[in-house]
Design a protein around this motif. Structure first.
Motif, short mmCIF file in Angstrom:
data_model
loop_
_atom_site.label_atom_id
_atom_site.label_comp_id
_atom_site.label_asym_id
_atom_site.label_seq_id
_atom_site.Cartn_x
_atom_site.Cartn_y
_atom_site.Cartn_z
N LEU A 38 0.85 -1.19 0.00
CA LEU A 38 0.00 0.00 0.00
C LEU A 38 0.89 1.24 0.00
N THR A 39 0.74 2.08 -1.04
CA THR A 39 1.47 3.35 -1.12
C THR A 39 0.52 4.47 -0.73
N LEU A 40 0.94 5.30 0.23
CA LEU A 40 0.12 6.42 0.69
C LEU A 40 0.66 7.72 0.09
N VAL A 41 -0.20 8.47 -0.58
CA VAL A 41 0.19 9.78 -1.12
C VAL A 41 -0.17 10.85 -0.10
N LEU A 42 0.85 11.58 0.34
CA LEU A 42 0.71 12.58 1.41
C LEU A 42 1.45 13.86 1.02
N PRO A 43 1.19 14.97 1.71
CA PRO A 43 1.98 16.18 1.43
C PRO A 43 3.46 15.90 1.70
N ARG A 44 4.33 16.33 0.81
CA ARG A 44 5.76 16.03 0.93
C ARG A 44 6.43 16.93 1.97
N SER A 45 7.52 16.45 2.51
CA SER A 45 8.34 17.31 3.37
C SER A 45 9.48 17.90 2.55
N SER A 46 10.23 18.82 3.15
CA SER A 46 11.33 19.48 2.45
C SER A 46 12.52 18.54 2.24
N MET A 47 12.50 17.35 2.87
CA MET A 47 13.58 16.37 2.67
C MET A 47 13.54 15.76 1.27
N ILE A 48 12.36 15.80 0.64
CA ILE A 48 12.16 15.05 -0.61
C ILE A 48 12.57 15.89 -1.81
N PRO A 49 13.53 15.40 -2.62
CA PRO A 49 13.93 16.15 -3.82
C PRO A 49 12.76 16.34 -4.80
N ASP A 50 12.78 17.47 -5.52
CA ASP A 50 11.72 17.78 -6.49
C ASP A 50 11.52 16.68 -7.53
N GLY A 109 7.94 17.51 -9.22
CA GLY A 109 7.64 18.92 -8.98
C GLY A 109 6.35 19.15 -8.20
N GLY A 110 5.62 18.09 -7.90
CA GLY A 110 4.34 18.23 -7.20
C GLY A 110 4.50 18.42 -5.70
N SER A 111 3.38 18.60 -5.02
CA SER A 111 3.42 18.91 -3.59
C SER A 111 3.21 17.67 -2.72
N THR A 112 3.08 16.49 -3.37
CA THR A 112 2.82 15.27 -2.61
C THR A 112 3.92 14.24 -2.85
N VAL A 113 3.97 13.24 -1.95
CA VAL A 113 4.94 12.15 -2.12
C VAL A 113 4.25 10.81 -1.82
N GLY A 114 4.60 9.79 -2.59
CA GLY A 114 4.08 8.43 -2.34
C GLY A 114 5.04 7.67 -1.44
N LEU A 115 4.50 7.10 -0.35
CA LEU A 115 5.34 6.43 0.65
C LEU A 115 4.83 5.03 0.94
N ARG A 116 5.76 4.09 1.12
CA ARG A 116 5.34 2.79 1.64
C ARG A 116 6.48 2.05 2.32
N VAL A 117 6.11 1.14 3.23
CA VAL A 117 7.07 0.21 3.84
C VAL A 117 6.89 -1.12 3.11
N PRO A 118 7.88 -1.53 2.32
CA PRO A 118 7.75 -2.79 1.58
C PRO A 118 7.89 -3.98 2.53
N ALA A 119 7.34 -5.12 2.14
CA ALA A 119 7.33 -6.28 3.04
C ALA A 119 8.45 -7.27 2.77
N SER A 120 9.21 -7.11 1.69
CA SER A 120 10.22 -8.15 1.43
C SER A 120 11.44 -7.95 2.32
N PRO A 121 11.99 -9.05 2.87
CA PRO A 121 13.17 -8.96 3.72
C PRO A 121 14.36 -8.28 3.02
N VAL A 122 14.51 -8.50 1.71
CA VAL A 122 15.62 -7.88 0.99
C VAL A 122 15.45 -6.35 1.00
N ALA A 123 14.25 -5.88 0.66
CA ALA A 123 14.02 -4.43 0.63
C ALA A 123 14.21 -3.81 2.01
N LEU A 124 13.67 -4.46 3.03
CA LEU A 124 13.79 -3.91 4.39
C LEU A 124 15.24 -3.89 4.86
#
Ligand code: TXA
Ligand code: MG
Length: 340
Positions: A99-111, A116-131
């Protein structure tokens, strides 16, 4: 550039393989790895030059934003400028997961990540390799699917190599991905909340947490409407061969047995006789999710005149598979060869 491929166990990734992946990421390079959904092409999210390299390697248009993969809710909150209660409840119930959540971005996130938008897609992946990679790097990883732009998403390391060999530093091969379809993308910046891309987490899963009637989803590809997620553009996730979809047995019967035509049946189509065509059937939604992209890639390698797909039923559990098939194909009625 020479692309290095290293193999590791999907459930217990080797420390040496993870260390190599982290080394590449920390140095601003690109590492492809298996998420639970599809293979992702990762770069350190807070490094604009590394993120730019993702777009170059994929040939991805800069208007299409990237998902940022985080290790936990704490890291997600660093990437978002707001963390509403709804995000917290969804994350606690469904992360790690597709599940990817689209939320207002923080200043940490590169354009570049947000196009260039004002939102960012975020998720915690479940695969052990990714984590393990996120943990080892100690910061978020930006990762789109690891395919050439507009091609089918990769569910095996061989698919990544076929699309991106020589363009990226490293592929960590941990075998086929567990789910096989990309994450559900949910926009929490509008009300009602909107599913921008259907996926493994269904609308009813979200409504259980957010309340009935609080989530909407667009009609499937091919119908008109304003598209808020560039990944929802109609031509996406497509094979190279001309590919068509049929909704009825009668339609597909006309294509079966034609020279150079590969027929693929998705869903339980009892009694369908494919004996006169190469036979490709994926029965259940889970089996279809896991096998769809690999099957389409294998069909492509046969260099057919056309791939004809018999669509699964229009039911909620088939929604994500139907969405990807609708993007990968045109209606069979549009096939010039269907009259012969
Ligand atoms: O399962 C997945 O989501 C995989 C794995 C690697 O995590 N990633 C993936 O990434 O499919 P990608 O880039 O191929 O697709 C991301 C989708 C695109 O449709 C993109 O437009 C949308 O998410 N997206 C990303 N950030 C967004 C944002 N801020 N607003 C709206 N849509 C966004
Ligand atoms: Mg993609």
């Amino acid at each position: 550039m020479k692309t290095q491929v290293i193999v590791t166990d999907p459930d217990h990734p080797g420390p040496a393989e993870i260390a190599r992946g982290v080394e590449v990421l920390a140095g601003g390079g690109l590492t492809a790895f298996a998420a639970e959904t599809v293979y992702g092409l990762g770069a350190q999210a807070f490094d604009p030059a590394a993120v730019a390299a993702i777009f170059a390697a994929k040939g991805r248009p800069a208007v299409n934003p990237l998902i940022v993969h985080v290790g936990d809710i704490g890291q997600a909150r660093i990437c978002a400028s707001e963390w509403p209660d709804e995000a917290d409840r969804l994350a606690r119930a469904l992360w790690p997961g597709p599940l990817t959540l689209v939320l207002p971005r923080s200043s940490m996130i590169p354009d570049l990540i947000t196009a260039g938008g004002s939102t960012v897609g975020l998720r915690v992946p479940a695969s052990p390799v990714a984590l393990a990679l996120i943990r080892g790097l100690g910061s978020p990883i930006a990762a789109p699917s690891a395919n050439r732009s507009n091609h089918l998403s990769p569910t095996r390391a061989e698919h990544v190599v076929a699309d991106l060999d020589g363009q990226i530093d490293l592929v960590i091969d941990s075998g086929p991905t567990a789910i096989g379809l990309e994450s559900t993308v949910l926009d929490l910046t509008t009300t009602p909340y909107r599913i921008l891309r259907p996926g493994p987490i269904l609308i009813q899963d979200l409504e259980t947490i957010l309340g009935p009637g609080n989530v909407v989803q667009d009609a499937l590809a091919g119908s008109t409407g304003i598209l808020k997620s560039p990944g929802s553009l109609a031509v996406h996730y497509a094979p190279r061969s001309p590919a068509f979809r049929a909704s009825t047995r009668a339609e597909v019967d006309r294509a079966i047995g034609l020279e150079g035509v590969v027929v693929v049946a998705i869903g339980g189509h009892a009694g369908l006789d494919l004996s006169r065509s190469p036979r490709h059937i994926l029965e259940s939604p889970d089996e279809a999710a896991r096998g769809l992209y690999d099957l389409m890639r294998r069909c492509d390698l046969m260099e057919p005149r056309a791939i004809v797909v018999l669509m699964p039923p229009d039911e909620p559990r088939w929604r994500a598979v139907r969405d990807r098939l609708a993007r990968a194909t045109c209606p069979l009625a549009e096939w010039p060869g269907s009259g012969d």
